[in-house]
Design a protein around this motif. Sequence first.
Motif, short mmCIF file in Angstrom:
data_model
loop_
_atom_site.label_atom_id
_atom_site.label_comp_id
_atom_site.label_asym_id
_atom_site.label_seq_id
_atom_site.Cartn_x
_atom_site.Cartn_y
_atom_site.Cartn_z
N GLY A 75 -96.24 -0.81 -19.60
CA GLY A 75 -95.55 -0.15 -18.50
C GLY A 75 -95.87 1.33 -18.43
O GLY A 75 -96.52 1.79 -17.50
N LEU A 76 -95.45 2.01 -19.41
CA LEU A 76 -95.69 3.45 -19.48
C LEU A 76 -97.17 3.80 -19.46
O LEU A 76 -97.96 3.25 -20.23
CB LEU A 76 -95.08 3.96 -20.79
CG LEU A 76 -95.16 5.46 -21.04
CD1 LEU A 76 -94.10 6.17 -20.22
CD2 LEU A 76 -94.97 5.75 -22.52
N ILE A 77 -97.55 4.74 -18.58
CA ILE A 77 -98.92 5.28 -18.56
C ILE A 77 -98.80 6.75 -18.97
O ILE A 77 -98.11 7.52 -18.31
CB ILE A 77 -99.52 5.24 -17.14
CG1 ILE A 77 -99.49 3.84 -16.56
CG2 ILE A 77 -100.93 5.84 -17.14
CD1 ILE A 77 -100.53 2.92 -17.08
N ARG A 78 -99.45 7.13 -20.04
CA ARG A 78 -99.35 8.52 -20.48
C ARG A 78 -100.38 9.40 -19.78
O ARG A 78 -101.56 9.06 -19.73
CB ARG A 78 -99.52 8.62 -21.99
CG ARG A 78 -98.36 8.00 -22.75
CD ARG A 78 -98.33 8.44 -24.21
NE ARG A 78 -97.11 8.01 -24.86
CZ ARG A 78 -97.00 6.93 -25.64
NH1 ARG A 78 -98.04 6.16 -25.87
NH2 ARG A 78 -95.84 6.60 -26.19
N MET A 79 -99.91 10.53 -19.26
CA MET A 79 -100.78 11.53 -18.65
C MET A 79 -100.34 12.86 -19.22
O MET A 79 -99.15 13.16 -19.28
CB MET A 79 -100.63 11.47 -17.13
CG MET A 79 -101.66 12.29 -16.39
SD MET A 79 -101.73 11.82 -14.64
CE MET A 79 -102.96 13.01 -14.05
N ARG A 80 -101.29 13.66 -19.66
CA ARG A 80 -100.97 14.82 -20.47
C ARG A 80 -100.54 16.04 -19.66
O ARG A 80 -99.63 16.77 -20.05
CB ARG A 80 -102.18 15.19 -21.32
CG ARG A 80 -101.90 16.25 -22.35
CD ARG A 80 -103.08 16.49 -23.26
NE ARG A 80 -102.70 17.33 -24.37
CZ ARG A 80 -102.36 16.88 -25.59
NH1 ARG A 80 -102.39 15.60 -25.84
NH2 ARG A 80 -101.99 17.72 -26.53
N ALA A 81 -101.23 16.26 -18.54
CA ALA A 81 -101.02 17.50 -17.79
C ALA A 81 -99.55 17.64 -17.39
O ALA A 81 -98.91 16.68 -16.96
CB ALA A 81 -101.91 17.53 -16.56
N PHE A 82 -99.02 18.86 -17.51
CA PHE A 82 -97.62 19.15 -17.17
C PHE A 82 -97.31 18.69 -15.75
O PHE A 82 -98.10 18.91 -14.84
CB PHE A 82 -97.37 20.65 -17.31
CG PHE A 82 -95.99 21.07 -16.89
CD1 PHE A 82 -94.86 20.58 -17.54
CD2 PHE A 82 -95.80 21.96 -15.84
CE1 PHE A 82 -93.59 20.95 -17.16
CE2 PHE A 82 -94.53 22.35 -15.44
CZ PHE A 82 -93.42 21.85 -16.10
N ASN A 83 -96.15 18.07 -15.58
CA ASN A 83 -95.68 17.61 -14.27
C ASN A 83 -96.48 16.45 -13.71
O ASN A 83 -96.28 16.07 -12.56
CB ASN A 83 -95.72 18.75 -13.25
CG ASN A 83 -94.36 19.39 -13.02
OD1 ASN A 83 -93.31 18.83 -13.39
ND2 ASN A 83 -94.35 20.55 -12.41
N SER A 84 -97.40 15.91 -14.50
CA SER A 84 -98.14 14.75 -14.01
C SER A 84 -97.29 13.51 -14.17
O SER A 84 -96.64 13.33 -15.19
CB SER A 84 -99.43 14.57 -14.81
OG SER A 84 -100.33 15.59 -14.46
N GLU A 85 -97.30 12.69 -13.16
CA GLU A 85 -96.50 11.47 -13.19
C GLU A 85 -97.36 10.36 -12.62
O GLU A 85 -98.07 10.56 -11.64
CB GLU A 85 -95.25 11.64 -12.33
CG GLU A 85 -94.35 12.76 -12.81
CD GLU A 85 -93.17 13.05 -11.88
OE1 GLU A 85 -92.09 13.34 -12.40
OE2 GLU A 85 -93.34 12.98 -10.64
N LEU A 86 -97.28 9.20 -13.25
CA LEU A 86 -98.08 8.09 -12.79
C LEU A 86 -97.33 6.82 -13.09
O LEU A 86 -96.67 6.72 -14.11
CB LEU A 86 -99.42 8.09 -13.54
CG LEU A 86 -100.65 7.63 -12.80
CD1 LEU A 86 -100.94 8.53 -11.61
CD2 LEU A 86 -101.85 7.66 -13.74
N PHE A 87 -97.40 5.88 -12.17
CA PHE A 87 -96.88 4.56 -12.47
C PHE A 87 -98.10 3.68 -12.72
O PHE A 87 -99.19 4.20 -12.93
CB PHE A 87 -96.00 4.11 -11.28
CG PHE A 87 -95.06 3.00 -11.64
CD1 PHE A 87 -94.24 3.09 -12.75
CD2 PHE A 87 -94.98 1.85 -10.86
CE1 PHE A 87 -93.37 2.06 -13.09
CE2 PHE A 87 -94.11 0.83 -11.19
CZ PHE A 87 -93.32 0.93 -12.29
#
Lengths: 397, 397
Positions: free
Chosen positions: A188-200
Amino acid sequence: MRLTPAVELEYRCKKLQDYMLEASLDAVIIIQNADLFYFTGTVQKGNLYVPASGQPLFMVRKEVGRARMESGLKEVLPFESIKDIPPILSKYGYGVPQRIGLELDVLPVNFYRRYQELYPNAVFVDATPLIRRVRMIKSKYEIHLLKDAADQVDRVYQRAKEIIAVGMTDLELAAELEYIARKDGHQGLIRMRAFNSELFYAQIFSGTDSAVPGYPDTPLGGMGLNPSFGQGAGLKRIEANEMVIIDFAGCADGYLSDLTRIFSVGQPSELMKKAFDDMLEIQELMTSIVEVGVSWGEIYDRCSAMAVEMGYGDNFMGAKGSQVSFIGHGLGIEIDEYPFIARGFNNMLMETGMVFAFEPKVVFPGEGAVGIENTFYLSNEGLKRLTRSSDELVILV
Amino acid sequence: MRLTPAVELEYRCKKLQDYMLEASLDAVIIIQNADLFYFTGTVQKGNLYVPASGQPLFMVRKEVGRARMESGLKEVLPFESIKDIPPILSKYGYGVPQRIGLELDVLPVNFYRRYQELYPNAVFVDATPLIRRVRMIKSKYEIHLLKDAADQVDRVYQRAKEIIAVGMTDLELAAELEYIARKDGHQGLIRMRAFNSELFYAQIFSGTDSAVPGYPDTPLGGMGLNPSFGQGAGLKRIEANEMVIIDFAGCADGYLSDLTRIFSVGQPSELMKKAFDDMLEIQELMTSIVEVGVSWGEIYDRCSAMAVEMGYGDNFMGAKGSQVSFIGHGLGIEIDEYPFIARGFNNMLMETGMVFAFEPKVVFPGEGAVGIENTFYLSNEGLKRLTRSSDELVILV
């Protein structure tokens, strides 16, 4: 469920220590979840103290028992707060660190201030570039996990071919495909490093909605369901003869894959078909360029130049005014790892073991978007593709 | 899809400015997505500059057109980087800020250093406590959205009653319920503010897996699918006569709800049934305590004391050694907002307009966990419940 082998962890730590020597760091303290997973094999709440030489110390607040079960590190210790760090170090005979690396690209200021109080005379350096360099070279073990993630996203692609239909909303399509991935073991969770980045899981949209720009640092945005999360699938219904885009991130045992495919119920316009074929050509160009020693920036520059020559100067990687400055991105535990196939990275070179997604895309406001995306691996024997779904435009009847 | 009314935004900004006056701040610069959504009505990449008095300036890098469409703010301006801030301020006749509030609990150090370079003589203060105080009081408009989120999670609950069966894995159950929520318009993404906090739709688990502690700051953890994301549903199969826990976060137009319900195929043990009834009693106690003026800490202390009296000193809010120090949490755009119904918050008082989830739970290692969770609203007419699913333990045959 796989546990990261202890020899993997040892090798990763050793590589970080090599880079620390170059950067004259006495210690790196790792706190962020993705980095913790990479260097400890688990995500528990704690601090991983990596000295310039010697055993790393994994100090865990919650759950130390679970950390001991899941981590292959030798030293897993309970701790309450960072104030415990100095006594723990002295117990291990480690000196007081003067130059300390922290993940300054992700570490919030309030946390940083606590480390400053703990070591008021120390110099704090951003350790993330070093960590990124270690993480960008994937081991054989990691390639196995990445292949599993690539196989998962192929199953999503196969399902998409079965269910896409005129009248279905983009959200309904997204829900069906997310459901397939989830049952397949997607965390489920997708990790994205950049601040304020959000992804489903994915960005899935059709026709005009695909061309709506948004806040994410991605070539396509989408309307989304509401202004609180203005990206990805919205409530638009799929129409005949328009492009349906599925940009999906698979995930197996914490490792990601990234794939974009295009579908159409009935024949799309000649403009869109031509643009799609052109993006395949840019992918072809990339595969002919990539080899050990070529710079990330050069790959970007040459592929961009080709897009401009083809007439897509105002459409490539976003509509005019919303274009992003990359065509590809490394991935592994996070979806925005090194290498960045991006403008300006002309001193960073391709190396054996790198894994990246390459996603040439064009956007036509008011009409739609097309493109292709695959996940690649630069192996000892040259460039290989991890995602194995057919590239072709899928025309459904 | 609703757009936040302009009058809402004006009122929110005014309240923040009132608190800024108390804290002697010349400006607050808002960057984080959840706060941006609250104060601008959209999430676009940018900086919201809130002066001590006068119009806030929403400076947007990507996408300014979309920000203008979705935001009810008067001043939405394009900008390239934070270096544009001083000329923009001088154009609006705003002075050079000396005391600047930033979201220091979430702002990464590398970003912070850029603001320090921009204003080397300024003092930087954590603005998050002020922002939290504004956001903790929900408007009538927000209550409508929260009710929609509560209705969504009731539909998830109804579906759970239909599908839970012996032999199903926890992951299969999670996938089915996530699918229901998603088709209902759930945006997928659940925002949690605390650094390194990660959450998917829900924590769903059965029997012994429910009692496995993990890294999240939640009473229950769960095995999860792998050590990269060690929480929530794993691959355990549901057995007869054991507790199945569904802790689900609904989401409508960016606003959250939080609900926990317990199911069992066949009769669970007397110990577990008794513990469940006891958690309902603690919920009952809470509803009798909560009113305007009572402290958050007092609610926590009295409910905790009741749990200890009942004999759950080593089980309440986690198994011994893994207990969390809260029983409830505010929620709205993020799942960890004020008020914290937690140990030590004895100077923070309940106010009209607060919304919070209350989740008394007990954990029995090797056996399982039970509890209840509802989302409540302290209205002008006293405490109301937003989640409307029946509290009872659902015994399925």
